[in-house]
Design a protein around this motif. Sequence first.
Motif, PDB file in Angstrom:
ATOM      1  N   ILE A 199       0.754  -1.199   0.115  1.00  0.00           N
ATOM      2  CA  ILE A 199      -0.082  -0.038  -0.077  1.00  0.00           C
ATOM      3  C   ILE A 199       0.906   1.197   0.107  1.00  0.00           C
ATOM      4  O   ILE A 199       0.589   2.146  -0.789  1.00  0.00           O
ATOM      5  CB  ILE A 199      -1.022  -0.006   1.265  1.00  0.00           C
ATOM      6  N   ALA A 200       1.731   1.216   0.830  1.00  0.00           N
ATOM      7  CA  ALA A 200       2.872   2.226   0.918  1.00  0.00           C
ATOM      8  C   ALA A 200       3.200   2.722  -0.428  1.00  0.00           C
ATOM      9  O   ALA A 200       3.697   3.563  -0.819  1.00  0.00           O
ATOM     10  CB  ALA A 200       3.844   2.057   2.151  1.00  0.00           C
ATOM     11  N   PHE A 201       4.028   1.621  -1.166  1.00  0.00           N
ATOM     12  CA  PHE A 201       4.729   1.672  -2.452  1.00  0.00           C
ATOM     13  C   PHE A 201       3.645   2.432  -3.442  1.00  0.00           C
ATOM     14  O   PHE A 201       3.938   3.081  -4.031  1.00  0.00           O
ATOM     15  CB  PHE A 201       5.067   0.208  -3.017  1.00  0.00           C
ATOM     16  N   ASN A 202       2.380   1.897  -3.460  1.00  0.00           N
ATOM     17  CA  ASN A 202       1.246   2.336  -4.312  1.00  0.00           C
ATOM     18  C   ASN A 202       1.170   3.946  -4.406  1.00  0.00           C
ATOM     19  O   ASN A 202       0.675   4.427  -4.980  1.00  0.00           O
ATOM     20  CB  ASN A 202       0.146   1.475  -4.283  1.00  0.00           C
ATOM     21  N   LEU A 203       1.101   4.261  -3.017  1.00  0.00           N
ATOM     22  CA  LEU A 203       1.035   5.513  -2.681  1.00  0.00           C
ATOM     23  C   LEU A 203       2.163   6.609  -3.145  1.00  0.00           C
ATOM     24  O   LEU A 203       2.082   7.649  -2.910  1.00  0.00           O
ATOM     25  CB  LEU A 203       0.623   5.867  -1.114  1.00  0.00           C
ATOM     26  N   GLY A 204       3.303   5.881  -3.366  1.00  0.00           N
ATOM     27  CA  GLY A 204       4.452   6.797  -3.518  1.00  0.00           C
ATOM     28  C   GLY A 204       5.360   7.119  -2.310  1.00  0.00           C
ATOM     29  O   GLY A 204       5.902   7.988  -2.379  1.00  0.00           O
ATOM     30  N   ILE A 205       5.220   6.562  -1.275  1.00  0.00           N
ATOM     31  CA  ILE A 205       5.652   7.059   0.098  1.00  0.00           C
ATOM     32  C   ILE A 205       7.294   6.708  -0.488  1.00  0.00           C
ATOM     33  O   ILE A 205       7.838   5.931  -0.813  1.00  0.00           O
ATOM     34  CB  ILE A 205       5.378   6.062   1.262  1.00  0.00           C
ATOM     35  N   ALA A 206       8.144   7.642   0.237  1.00  0.00           N
ATOM     36  CA  ALA A 206       9.751   7.688   0.010  1.00  0.00           C
ATOM     37  C   ALA A 206      10.044   6.222   0.538  1.00  0.00           C
ATOM     38  O   ALA A 206       9.469   6.093   1.842  1.00  0.00           O
ATOM     39  CB  ALA A 206      10.341   8.858   0.531  1.00  0.00           C
ATOM     40  N   PRO A 207      11.017   5.701   0.149  1.00  0.00           N
ATOM     41  CA  PRO A 207      11.338   4.362   0.742  1.00  0.00           C
ATOM     42  C   PRO A 207      11.887   4.641   2.303  1.00  0.00           C
ATOM     43  O   PRO A 207      11.678   3.564   3.230  1.00  0.00           O
ATOM     44  CB  PRO A 207      12.830   4.130  -0.097  1.00  0.00           C
ATOM     45  N   GLY A 208      12.464   5.604   2.868  1.00  0.00           N
ATOM     46  CA  GLY A 208      13.006   5.946   3.837  1.00  0.00           C
ATOM     47  C   GLY A 208      11.636   6.003   4.916  1.00  0.00           C
ATOM     48  O   GLY A 208      11.976   5.910   6.175  1.00  0.00           O
ATOM     49  N   LEU A 209      10.715   6.374   4.444  1.00  0.00           N
ATOM     50  CA  LEU A 209       9.415   6.654   5.334  1.00  0.00           C
ATOM     51  C   LEU A 209       8.334   5.228   5.335  1.00  0.00           C
ATOM     52  O   LEU A 209       7.538   5.326   5.981  1.00  0.00           O
ATOM     53  CB  LEU A 209       8.608   7.683   4.862  1.00  0.00           C
ATOM     54  N   ILE A 210       8.880   4.242   4.523  1.00  0.00           N
ATOM     55  CA  ILE A 210       7.680   3.039   4.548  1.00  0.00           C
ATOM     56  C   ILE A 210       7.901   2.623   6.042  1.00  0.00           C
ATOM     57  O   ILE A 210       6.764   2.076   6.287  1.00  0.00           O
ATOM     58  CB  ILE A 210       8.679   2.044   3.672  1.00  0.00           C
ATOM     59  N   PRO A 211       8.504   2.438   6.652  1.00  0.00           N
ATOM     60  CA  PRO A 211       8.698   1.624   8.100  1.00  0.00           C
ATOM     61  C   PRO A 211       7.553   2.437   8.905  1.00  0.00           C
ATOM     62  O   PRO A 211       6.698   1.794   9.476  1.00  0.00           O
ATOM     63  CB  PRO A 211      10.071   1.714   8.700  1.00  0.00           C
ATOM     64  N   GLN A 212       7.672   3.676   8.785  1.00  0.00           N
ATOM     65  CA  GLN A 212       6.380   4.476   9.427  1.00  0.00           C
ATOM     66  C   GLN A 212       5.192   4.346   9.109  1.00  0.00           C
ATOM     67  O   GLN A 212       4.173   4.247   9.797  1.00  0.00           O
ATOM     68  CB  GLN A 212       6.960   6.075   9.423  1.00  0.00           C
ATOM     69  N   MET A 213       4.993   4.127   7.885  1.00  0.00           N
ATOM     70  CA  MET A 213       3.753   4.199   7.002  1.00  0.00           C
ATOM     71  C   MET A 213       3.202   2.773   7.380  1.00  0.00           C
ATOM     72  O   MET A 213       1.989   2.698   7.632  1.00  0.00           O
ATOM     73  CB  MET A 213       3.921   4.093   5.553  1.00  0.00           C
ATOM     74  N   VAL A 214       4.075   1.767   7.493  1.00  0.00           N
ATOM     75  CA  VAL A 214       3.516   0.430   7.901  1.00  0.00           C
ATOM     76  C   VAL A 214       3.185   0.334   9.288  1.00  0.00           C
ATOM     77  O   VAL A 214       2.217  -0.216   9.660  1.00  0.00           O
ATOM     78  CB  VAL A 214       4.652  -0.553   7.617  1.00  0.00           C
ATOM     79  N   ARG A 215       3.951   1.075  10.380  1.00  0.00           N
ATOM     80  CA  ARG A 215       3.432   0.997  11.571  1.00  0.00           C
ATOM     81  C   ARG A 215       2.030   1.836  11.530  1.00  0.00           C
ATOM     82  O   ARG A 215       1.257   1.443  12.481  1.00  0.00           O
ATOM     83  CB  ARG A 215       4.656   1.833  12.229  1.00  0.00           C
ATOM     84  N   THR A 216       2.182   2.721  11.006  1.00  0.00           N
ATOM     85  CA  THR A 216       0.666   3.564  10.830  1.00  0.00           C
ATOM     86  C   THR A 216      -0.512   2.467  10.650  1.00  0.00           C
ATOM     87  O   THR A 216      -1.522   2.489  10.978  1.00  0.00           O
ATOM     88  CB  THR A 216       0.635   4.939  10.276  1.00  0.00           C
ATOM     89  N   LEU A 217      -0.004   1.981   9.302  1.00  0.00           N
ATOM     90  CA  LEU A 217      -1.484   1.160   8.969  1.00  0.00           C
ATOM     91  C   LEU A 217      -1.565   0.088  10.060  1.00  0.00           C
ATOM     92  O   LEU A 217      -2.928  -0.478  10.044  1.00  0.00           O
ATOM     93  CB  LEU A 217      -1.020   0.251   7.506  1.00  0.00           C
TER      94      LEU A 217
END
Length: 399
Positions: free
Chosen positions: A163-181
């Motif tokens: 989901i984070a990749f499809n939203l275009g989240i910067a690679p360095g922020l992927i862990p934060q996005m995963v934690r949020t989801l």
Amino acid sequence: MDIHEYQAKELLSNFGVAVPPGALAYSPEQAAYRARELGGEKWIVKAQIHAGGRGKAGGVKLCANEHEIEAACEDMFGKKLVTHQTGPEGKGIYRVYVEGAVPIEQEYYLGFVMDRSSQRVMIVASAEGGMEIEEISASKPDSIVRSTVEPAVGLQNFQAREIAFNLGIAPGLIPQMVRTLQGCYRAFTDLDATMVEINPLVVTGDDRVIALDAKMTFDDNALFRHPQISELRDKSQEDPRESRAADRGLSYVGLDGKIGCIVNGAGLAMATMDTIMLAGGEPANFLDIGGGATPERVAKAFRLVMSDQNVQAVLVNIFAGINRCDWVADGVVQALKDVQVDVPVIVRLAGNNVEEGQKILAQSGLPIIRANTLMEAAERAVGAWQNDTTLGTQLKVAK
């Protein structure tokens, strides 16, 4: 049951979702004091109501000093905020939430809802945050990312990363996005929510993923498992009729029509409202009194329906399965003797002991209009509402 933004943020933060520091205030002076406590140079003052679209309606204001905070609060407290979700009546502002402003680089939309067709939790996300999901769907449907969660295993990290990749989240922020989801999903399932929405979810200038706004809605039928959630209920934001009904164990939704409905069973209530519409009328409410149509319960239902000044006729539609029609008829007659009802009353009974029930209604001496079928009851209710102006007077005299 809906809750306020500040309450949703507190709950989500307990599940690892990052939120900006903020504080609640009940007066302009307290709001200014909260800003001093938070520190910083700019603050956001947000009206706390159970509706979206606050920013466009003037319920969210950026302030640069204490004077601006107090002025913003003066414009909010005690006023009715009207948004596209509140309707023209608006919702009263009795508290505000003060947050420190954060530097926003990118806004996203993130929502968790129950998808009835797949019987799964669906995650809806978009890189076009800050807009209502309906606007996003209409203007930029291709930006919406949808993903359903398999309940047997829950939201997996690889699925959150996708989901984070499809939203275009910067690679360095992927862990934060995963934690949020993951945090939102756990809050959704653990607390029996029916919706979790973060709009916007922002990436800040210092590379943080933060929930800048949050909404949560909960399944009323599961609140007995979560007393800490029940305590978050704010009756000032609810329809007074619906609040009174909930306190009395009745399921009620206020509508804009003229024909009040008293029905046992949610499915039958929906069918009754549809039939009233088919007959040319409009229902004033959805009211399910449940399986136990006792005289006391029926009386409560009549009081609730008659509290709506728009009601000009009442249709009682009861199917007695577990109950008996004679018991229900006794309840209706007793309720009409105890409650001031000065509009036409139409009663349709079906099920166990229906003949006895009809006899009780006929021998009551009250001008009750009886019907044998749902269509007949709806037509008579619409006809009484449109044409008969004498039944209300007759009922008063009979009592």
